[in-house]
Write a protein that holds these residues in place. Sequence first.
Motif, PDB file in Angstrom:
ATOM      1  N   LYS A  27       0.816  -1.207  -0.082  1.00 42.56           N
ATOM      2  CA  LYS A  27      -0.003   0.133  -0.023  1.00 42.56           C
ATOM      3  C   LYS A  27       0.753   1.297   0.075  1.00 42.56           C
ATOM      4  CE  LYS A  27      -3.853  -2.135   2.536  1.00 42.56           C
ATOM      5  NZ  LYS A  27      -4.612  -2.261   3.611  1.00 42.56           N
ATOM      6  N   ILE A  28       0.152   2.308  -0.557  1.00 43.61           N
ATOM      7  CA  ILE A  28       0.945   3.644  -0.516  1.00 43.61           C
ATOM      8  C   ILE A  28       0.183   4.698   0.536  1.00 43.61           C
ATOM      9  CG2 ILE A  28       1.719   5.392  -1.821  1.00 43.61           C
ATOM     10  CD1 ILE A  28       1.464   3.223  -4.338  1.00 43.61           C
ATOM     11  N   PRO A  29       0.845   5.237   1.530  1.00 40.74           N
ATOM     12  CA  PRO A  29       0.262   6.344   1.923  1.00 40.74           C
ATOM     13  C   PRO A  29       0.218   7.429   1.060  1.00 40.74           C
ATOM     14  CG  PRO A  29       2.716   6.187   2.591  1.00 40.74           C
ATOM     15  CD  PRO A  29       2.422   4.945   1.814  1.00 40.74           C
ATOM     16  N   ALA A  30      -1.108   8.479   1.115  1.00 40.18           N
ATOM     17  CA  ALA A  30      -1.301   9.398   0.458  1.00 40.18           C
ATOM     18  C   ALA A  30      -2.062  10.604   0.945  1.00 40.18           C
ATOM     19  CB  ALA A  30      -2.094   8.880  -0.859  1.00 40.18           C
ATOM     20  N   VAL A  31      -2.068  11.564   0.478  1.00 39.06           N
ATOM     21  CA  VAL A  31      -3.002  12.745   1.141  1.00 39.06           C
ATOM     22  C   VAL A  31      -4.001  13.255   0.098  1.00 39.06           C
ATOM     23  CG1 VAL A  31      -1.272  14.399   0.646  1.00 39.06           C
ATOM     24  CG2 VAL A  31      -2.984  14.664   2.702  1.00 39.06           C
ATOM     25  N   LEU A  32      -5.173  13.610   0.301  1.00 40.83           N
ATOM     26  CA  LEU A  32      -6.161  14.156  -0.621  1.00 40.83           C
ATOM     27  C   LEU A  32      -6.364  15.674  -0.051  1.00 40.83           C
ATOM     28  CD1 LEU A  32      -8.337  14.706  -2.736  1.00 40.83           C
ATOM     29  CD2 LEU A  32      -9.980  13.538  -1.244  1.00 40.83           C
ATOM     30  N   HIS A 112       4.977   7.844  -1.569  1.00 42.51           N
ATOM     31  CA  HIS A 112       3.852   8.761  -1.258  1.00 42.51           C
ATOM     32  C   HIS A 112       3.354   9.528  -2.317  1.00 42.51           C
ATOM     33  CE1 HIS A 112       1.613  12.167   0.814  1.00 42.51           C
ATOM     34  NE2 HIS A 112       1.666  11.201   1.904  1.00 42.51           N
ATOM     35  N   MET A 113       2.004   9.820  -2.221  1.00 46.18           N
ATOM     36  CA  MET A 113       1.211  10.387  -3.409  1.00 46.18           C
ATOM     37  C   MET A 113       0.413  11.675  -2.833  1.00 46.18           C
ATOM     38  SD  MET A 113       0.019   7.029  -5.664  1.00 46.18           S
ATOM     39  CE  MET A 113      -0.547   7.871  -6.900  1.00 46.18           C
ATOM     40  N   ASP A 114       0.442  12.454  -3.721  1.00 51.06           N
ATOM     41  CA  ASP A 114      -0.563  13.751  -3.435  1.00 51.06           C
ATOM     42  C   ASP A 114      -1.560  13.838  -4.430  1.00 51.06           C
ATOM     43  OD1 ASP A 114       1.066  14.119  -1.059  1.00 51.06           O
ATOM     44  OD2 ASP A 114       1.775  16.325  -1.904  1.00 51.06           O
ATOM     45  N   PHE A 115      -2.907  14.011  -3.917  1.00 49.91           N
ATOM     46  CA  PHE A 115      -3.948  14.357  -4.852  1.00 49.91           C
ATOM     47  C   PHE A 115      -4.666  15.866  -4.421  1.00 49.91           C
ATOM     48  CE2 PHE A 115      -3.533   9.755  -4.848  1.00 49.91           C
ATOM     49  CZ  PHE A 115      -3.993   9.252  -6.129  1.00 49.91           C
ATOM     50  N   LEU A 116      -5.223  16.372  -5.445  1.00 47.23           N
ATOM     51  CA  LEU A 116      -5.913  17.505  -5.079  1.00 47.23           C
ATOM     52  C   LEU A 116      -7.419  17.063  -5.630  1.00 47.23           C
ATOM     53  CD1 LEU A 116      -5.838  20.508  -4.649  1.00 47.23           C
ATOM     54  CD2 LEU A 116      -5.430  20.910  -7.062  1.00 47.23           C
ATOM     55  N   GLU A 117      -8.118  17.571  -4.770  1.00 52.08           N
ATOM     56  CA  GLU A 117      -9.622  17.475  -4.745  1.00 52.08           C
ATOM     57  C   GLU A 117     -10.069  18.612  -5.715  1.00 52.08           C
ATOM     58  OE1 GLU A 117     -13.859  17.243  -2.437  1.00 52.08           O
ATOM     59  OE2 GLU A 117     -12.062  17.271  -1.233  1.00 52.08           O
ATOM     60  N   VAL A 118     -11.015  18.326  -6.865  1.00 49.93           N
ATOM     61  CA  VAL A 118     -11.535  19.188  -7.798  1.00 49.93           C
ATOM     62  C   VAL A 118     -13.063  19.235  -8.133  1.00 49.93           C
ATOM     63  CG1 VAL A 118      -9.219  18.916  -9.160  1.00 49.93           C
ATOM     64  CG2 VAL A 118     -11.253  17.585  -9.586  1.00 49.93           C
ATOM     65  N   ASN A 119     -13.652  20.219  -8.483  1.00 49.91           N
ATOM     66  CA  ASN A 119     -14.827  20.359  -8.828  1.00 49.91           C
ATOM     67  C   ASN A 119     -15.108  21.115 -10.140  1.00 49.91           C
ATOM     68  OD1 ASN A 119     -14.932  23.243  -8.090  1.00 49.91           O
ATOM     69  ND2 ASN A 119     -14.796  22.456  -6.011  1.00 49.91           N
ATOM     70  N   ASP A 120     -16.283  21.188 -10.429  1.00 51.55           N
ATOM     71  CA  ASP A 120     -16.637  21.825 -11.954  1.00 51.55           C
ATOM     72  C   ASP A 120     -16.788  23.363 -11.806  1.00 51.55           C
ATOM     73  OD1 ASP A 120     -19.035  22.092 -10.433  1.00 51.55           O
ATOM     74  OD2 ASP A 120     -20.033  20.880 -11.980  1.00 51.55           O
ATOM     75  N   THR A 121     -16.204  23.925 -10.596  1.00 51.78           N
ATOM     76  CA  THR A 121     -16.217  25.438 -10.484  1.00 51.78           C
ATOM     77  C   THR A 121     -14.786  26.198 -10.260  1.00 51.78           C
ATOM     78  OG1 THR A 121     -16.735  25.297  -8.003  1.00 51.78           O
ATOM     79  CG2 THR A 121     -18.632  25.371  -9.437  1.00 51.78           C
ATOM     80  N   LYS A 122     -13.927  25.389  -9.771  1.00 49.35           N
ATOM     81  CA  LYS A 122     -12.538  25.889  -9.452  1.00 49.35           C
ATOM     82  C   LYS A 122     -11.589  25.485 -10.334  1.00 49.35           C
ATOM     83  CE  LYS A 122      -9.328  26.460  -5.547  1.00 49.35           C
ATOM     84  NZ  LYS A 122      -9.006  25.816  -4.196  1.00 49.35           N
ATOM     85  N   PRO A 123     -10.669  26.362 -10.888  1.00 49.54           N
ATOM     86  CA  PRO A 123      -9.819  26.057 -12.103  1.00 49.54           C
ATOM     87  C   PRO A 123      -8.656  25.433 -11.412  1.00 49.54           C
ATOM     88  CG  PRO A 123     -10.466  28.206 -12.463  1.00 49.54           C
ATOM     89  CD  PRO A 123     -11.063  27.927 -11.261  1.00 49.54           C
ATOM     90  N   VAL A 124      -7.885  24.540 -12.029  1.00 48.59           N
ATOM     91  CA  VAL A 124      -6.730  23.680 -11.375  1.00 48.59           C
ATOM     92  C   VAL A 124      -5.626  23.989 -12.495  1.00 48.59           C
ATOM     93  CG1 VAL A 124      -7.902  21.907 -10.053  1.00 48.59           C
ATOM     94  CG2 VAL A 124      -7.490  21.678 -12.353  1.00 48.59           C
ATOM     95  N   VAL A 125      -4.450  23.664 -11.943  1.00 44.95           N
ATOM     96  CA  VAL A 125      -3.233  23.732 -13.073  1.00 44.95           C
ATOM     97  C   VAL A 125      -2.801  22.146 -13.265  1.00 44.95           C
ATOM     98  CG1 VAL A 125      -1.003  24.275 -13.385  1.00 44.95           C
ATOM     99  CG2 VAL A 125      -2.531  26.030 -12.339  1.00 44.95           C
ATOM    100  N   MET A 126      -2.774  22.005 -14.578  1.00 44.74           N
ATOM    101  CA  MET A 126      -2.320  20.620 -14.928  1.00 44.74           C
ATOM    102  C   MET A 126      -1.264  20.626 -16.014  1.00 44.74           C
ATOM    103  SD  MET A 126      -5.277  17.890 -14.664  1.00 44.74           S
ATOM    104  CE  MET A 126      -4.134  16.519 -14.366  1.00 44.74           C
ATOM    105  N   ALA A 127      -0.202  19.657 -16.011  1.00 48.41           N
ATOM    106  CA  ALA A 127       0.463  19.650 -17.192  1.00 48.41           C
ATOM    107  C   ALA A 127       0.140  18.559 -17.948  1.00 48.41           C
ATOM    108  CB  ALA A 127       1.838  19.264 -16.654  1.00 48.41           C
ATOM    109  N   VAL A 128      -0.275  19.140 -19.498  1.00 42.26           N
ATOM    110  CA  VAL A 128      -1.013  18.540 -20.277  1.00 42.26           C
ATOM    111  C   VAL A 128       0.344  18.041 -21.667  1.00 42.26           C
ATOM    112  CG1 VAL A 128      -2.899  18.630 -21.911  1.00 42.26           C
ATOM    113  CG2 VAL A 128      -3.142  19.671 -19.984  1.00 42.26           C
ATOM    114  N   PRO A 129       0.139  16.700 -21.936  1.00 41.38           N
ATOM    115  CA  PRO A 129       1.060  16.299 -23.077  1.00 41.38           C
ATOM    116  C   PRO A 129       0.730  16.825 -24.314  1.00 41.38           C
ATOM    117  CG  PRO A 129       0.091  14.367 -21.931  1.00 41.38           C
ATOM    118  CD  PRO A 129      -0.860  15.492 -21.419  1.00 41.38           C
TER     119      PRO A 129
END
Length: 221
Positions: A27-32, A112-129
């Motif tokens: 298993k892997i510890p992670a945070v949301l 370890h892994m970090d996740f960011l909770e998202v919704n359809d009202t708040k913009p997020v930054v992502m690296a797109v191929p």
Amino acid sequence: MKTFKLAAEPRTDLGKKASKNLRCEGKIPAVLNGGEIVELPFNGTLKPGEKLVEIENGRGIITTDITVTNEGVRNLIYTPDIFAVELDMNGEKKMAVLREVQFHPVKDTILHMDFLEVNDTKPVVMAVPVKLEGHAEGVKAGGKLTLSMKKVKVRALYTEIPERLVINVDNLGLGKTLQIGDLHFEGLEMVTPKEAVVCAVQLTRAARGAAAAEAAAAAKK
């Protein structure tokens, strides 16, 4: 952007020893991160795995410590694709994007892994191929097309972020570059600096020779 479904469990036993035990179990510890913002003092009830982190101006944000499995994240990590991640925590589903993965410096296993909770009202930054399409004019003239940036950072609602940025290079001439500032995609804000070079058509030795010969011939006329 495609959706990746991932089972997760709240994690209440924290610390280095607990994390080490989890990794021994596959298993892997992670945070949301990016959960609900609340006013302080907080009088509500936190769910298992949740904790309150003070941010600013008498407010706090609720984050959740979770665990995922190595097998569960394999196709999320070892791929050039990007995904919206549907986390299923004992029946409660939350949408997220993967922000960071920490690897062991020697074994290359996931720490370890970090996740960011998202919704359809708040913009997020992502690296797109980035995907190049077309046949550059400069390549037809003997140049070589090179890709300098495999991913470009954009800001948008997660529902508006594409799986990849398709860039047409038909009009890219010999010795020319295509910069971030030259790109325009509806609904997307470019975060990568405007002067950054995405791709270029470089002069090859053969192309330089042909150009020199052409110039010499022109001079004799």
